[in-house]
Design a protein around this motif. Structure first.
Motif, PDB file in Angstrom:
ATOM      1  N   GLU A  48       0.960  -1.643  -0.213  1.00 26.78           N
ATOM      2  CA  GLU A  48      -0.200  -0.267  -0.160  1.00 26.78           C
ATOM      3  C   GLU A  48       1.075   1.716  -0.177  1.00 26.78           C
ATOM      4  N   ALA A  49       2.108   1.575   0.586  1.00 25.95           N
ATOM      5  CA  ALA A  49       2.700   2.310   1.015  1.00 25.95           C
ATOM      6  C   ALA A  49       3.630   2.616  -0.712  1.00 25.95           C
ATOM      7  N   GLU A  50       4.093   1.631  -1.250  1.00 20.86           N
ATOM      8  CA  GLU A  50       4.084   1.745  -2.409  1.00 20.86           C
ATOM      9  C   GLU A  50       3.337   2.485  -3.565  1.00 20.86           C
ATOM     10  N   ALA A  51       2.266   1.707  -3.497  1.00 23.25           N
ATOM     11  CA  ALA A  51       1.254   2.578  -4.244  1.00 23.25           C
ATOM     12  C   ALA A  51       1.220   3.727  -4.545  1.00 23.25           C
ATOM     13  N   GLU A  52       0.910   4.329  -2.479  1.00 30.42           N
ATOM     14  CA  GLU A  52       0.668   5.383  -2.010  1.00 30.42           C
ATOM     15  C   GLU A  52       2.071   6.342  -3.221  1.00 30.42           C
ATOM     16  N   GLU A  53       2.527   5.944  -3.373  1.00 28.08           N
ATOM     17  CA  GLU A  53       3.990   6.627  -3.443  1.00 28.08           C
ATOM     18  C   GLU A  53       3.763   7.456  -5.038  1.00 28.08           C
ATOM     19  N   PHE A  54       3.431   6.499  -5.686  1.00 25.94           N
ATOM     20  CA  PHE A  54       3.058   7.866  -7.213  1.00 25.94           C
ATOM     21  C   PHE A  54       1.444   7.654  -7.088  1.00 25.94           C
ATOM     22  N   GLU A  55       1.478   8.865  -6.760  1.00 27.86           N
ATOM     23  CA  GLU A  55       0.029  10.099  -7.172  1.00 27.86           C
ATOM     24  C   GLU A  55      -0.648  10.068  -8.139  1.00 27.86           C
ATOM     25  N   SER A  56      -1.815  10.075  -8.448  1.00 28.50           N
ATOM     26  CA  SER A  56      -2.089  10.585  -9.292  1.00 28.50           C
ATOM     27  C   SER A  56      -1.627  11.703  -9.369  1.00 28.50           C
ATOM     28  N   PRO A  57      -1.331  12.506 -11.138  1.00 30.12           N
ATOM     29  CA  PRO A  57      -1.486  13.789 -11.214  1.00 30.12           C
ATOM     30  C   PRO A  57      -2.150  15.092 -10.678  1.00 30.12           C
ATOM     31  N   PRO A  58      -2.328  16.309 -10.722  1.00 25.51           N
ATOM     32  CA  PRO A  58      -3.660  17.240  -9.444  1.00 25.51           C
ATOM     33  C   PRO A  58      -3.991  17.258 -10.892  1.00 25.51           C
ATOM     34  N   PRO A  59      -5.533  17.342 -10.442  1.00 26.63           N
ATOM     35  CA  PRO A  59      -6.594  17.368 -12.118  1.00 26.63           C
ATOM     36  C   PRO A  59      -6.358  18.770 -12.654  1.00 26.63           C
ATOM     37  N   LEU A  60      -6.354  19.013 -14.004  1.00 28.24           N
ATOM     38  CA  LEU A  60      -6.527  19.765 -15.305  1.00 28.24           C
ATOM     39  C   LEU A  60      -7.246  20.631 -15.102  1.00 28.24           C
ATOM     40  N   LEU A  61      -7.198  21.452 -14.976  1.00 24.02           N
ATOM     41  CA  LEU A  61      -7.850  23.547 -14.494  1.00 24.02           C
ATOM     42  C   LEU A  61      -8.025  23.889 -15.930  1.00 24.02           C
ATOM     43  N   MET A  62      -8.833  24.881 -16.356  1.00 28.90           N
ATOM     44  CA  MET A  62      -9.092  25.445 -17.098  1.00 28.90           C
ATOM     45  C   MET A  62      -8.022  25.865 -18.570  1.00 28.90           C
ATOM     46  N   GLY A  63      -8.046  25.210 -19.338  1.00 26.57           N
ATOM     47  CA  GLY A  63      -6.357  26.172 -19.866  1.00 26.57           C
ATOM     48  C   GLY A  63      -5.350  25.093 -20.090  1.00 26.57           C
ATOM     49  N   ASP A  64      -5.036  24.541 -18.567  1.00 25.21           N
ATOM     50  CA  ASP A  64      -4.132  23.240 -19.014  1.00 25.21           C
ATOM     51  C   ASP A  64      -3.362  22.496 -20.138  1.00 25.21           C
ATOM     52  N   ALA A  65      -4.961  21.799 -20.679  1.00 24.57           N
ATOM     53  CA  ALA A  65      -5.035  21.539 -22.274  1.00 24.57           C
ATOM     54  C   ALA A  65      -4.461  21.599 -23.195  1.00 24.57           C
ATOM     55  N   THR A  66      -4.868  23.505 -23.349  1.00 21.44           N
ATOM     56  CA  THR A  66      -4.573  24.354 -24.240  1.00 21.44           C
ATOM     57  C   THR A  66      -2.894  24.495 -24.440  1.00 21.44           C
ATOM     58  N   GLN A  67      -2.729  24.902 -22.885  1.00 25.26           N
ATOM     59  CA  GLN A  67      -1.142  25.224 -22.923  1.00 25.26           C
ATOM     60  C   GLN A  67      -0.058  24.397 -23.144  1.00 25.26           C
ATOM     61  N   SER A  68      -0.949  23.080 -23.092  1.00 29.46           N
ATOM     62  CA  SER A  68       0.411  21.937 -23.464  1.00 29.46           C
ATOM     63  C   SER A  68       0.119  21.878 -24.255  1.00 29.46           C
ATOM     64  N   LEU A  69      -1.183  22.079 -25.600  1.00 29.48           N
ATOM     65  CA  LEU A  69      -0.874  21.379 -26.479  1.00 29.48           C
ATOM     66  C   LEU A  69       0.004  22.422 -27.385  1.00 29.48           C
ATOM     67  N   LEU A  70      -0.515  23.244 -27.193  1.00 34.69           N
ATOM     68  CA  LEU A  70       0.410  24.812 -27.695  1.00 34.69           C
ATOM     69  C   LEU A  70       2.054  25.041 -26.915  1.00 34.69           C
ATOM     70  N   ALA A  71       2.525  24.431 -26.455  1.00 34.45           N
ATOM     71  CA  ALA A  71       3.960  24.045 -26.187  1.00 34.45           C
ATOM     72  C   ALA A  71       4.916  23.051 -26.924  1.00 34.45           C
ATOM     73  N   TRP A  72       3.337  22.065 -26.926  1.00 35.28           N
ATOM     74  CA  TRP A  72       3.456  20.880 -27.917  1.00 35.28           C
ATOM     75  C   TRP A  72       3.859  21.529 -28.784  1.00 35.28           C
ATOM     76  N   GLN A  73       3.716  21.874 -29.352  1.00 34.15           N
ATOM     77  CA  GLN A  73       3.447  22.522 -31.196  1.00 34.15           C
ATOM     78  C   GLN A  73       4.628  23.820 -31.304  1.00 34.15           C
ATOM     79  N   ARG A  74       5.227  24.487 -30.147  1.00 35.71           N
ATOM     80  CA  ARG A  74       6.346  24.929 -30.276  1.00 35.71           C
ATOM     81  C   ARG A  74       7.109  24.173 -30.100  1.00 35.71           C
ATOM     82  N   SER A  75       7.365  23.197 -29.611  1.00 31.29           N
ATOM     83  CA  SER A  75       8.331  22.413 -29.467  1.00 31.29           C
ATOM     84  C   SER A  75       8.642  21.852 -30.636  1.00 31.29           C
ATOM     85  N   GLY A  76       7.887  21.352 -31.686  1.00 37.03           N
ATOM     86  CA  GLY A  76       7.843  20.776 -33.273  1.00 37.03           C
ATOM     87  C   GLY A  76       7.965  19.789 -33.161  1.00 37.03           C
ATOM     88  N   GLU A  77       8.155  18.898 -32.007  1.00 34.16           N
ATOM     89  CA  GLU A  77       7.928  17.751 -31.382  1.00 34.16           C
ATOM     90  C   GLU A  77       6.678  16.714 -32.392  1.00 34.16           C
TER      91      GLU A  77
END
Length: 129
Positions: A48-77
């Motif tokens: 149980e301690a090992e499972a709790e060690e890897f917490e889920s990421p915090p919930p996305l806030l409004m605009g987070d997905a857009t910012q991530s997509l724009l950063a991904w686009q800027r990177s050229g990846e």
């Protein structure tokens, strides 16, 4: 960035299934010594301690997905490896259209031309009026 999230999810799922498998093992019969029970409980707590060690990421806030997509686009990846050149005459006309757009000021507020009539509108319903 996306790869790290996928790795975390996979690792969390694996640890969850390990913890589930450990807790689903048969309970030792009462005839076994108390030490075996303590060892079983210790393994469960550790899983149980090992499972709790890897917490889920915090919930996305409004605009987070857009910012991530724009950063991904800027990177050229995710850029296409296929060149898509624009012909000179087309590029020239596009640039002229862009420059011409500055001839008119941007209005502070846009008015609406949508009529507020009752019923389902459309060309056929207003043609008979």
């Amino acid at each position: 960035m996306n790869h790290q999230l996928a790795e975390r999810i996979a690792l969390t799922a694996a640890l969850f299934f390990m913890a589930t498998a450990v807790s689903a093992q048969a309970v030792p019969p009462a005839s076994q010594p108390a030490e075996a029970l303590k060892a079983q409980e210790a393994r469960e707590v550790e899983a149980e301690a090992e499972a709790e060690e890897f917490e889920s990421p915090p919930p996305l806030l409004m605009g987070d997905a857009t910012q991530s997509l724009l950063a991904w686009q800027r990177s050229g990846e995710i850029a296409s490896r296929t060149p898509r050149p624009i012909a000179g005459s087309i590029a020239s006309r596009s640039y002229e259209r862009y420059i011409k757009s500055f001839e008119h000021p941007i209005p502070e507020h846009l008015g609406s031309t949508v009529s507020k009539s009752k019923g389902g509108g459309g060309a056929s319903s207003s043609a008979g009026r």
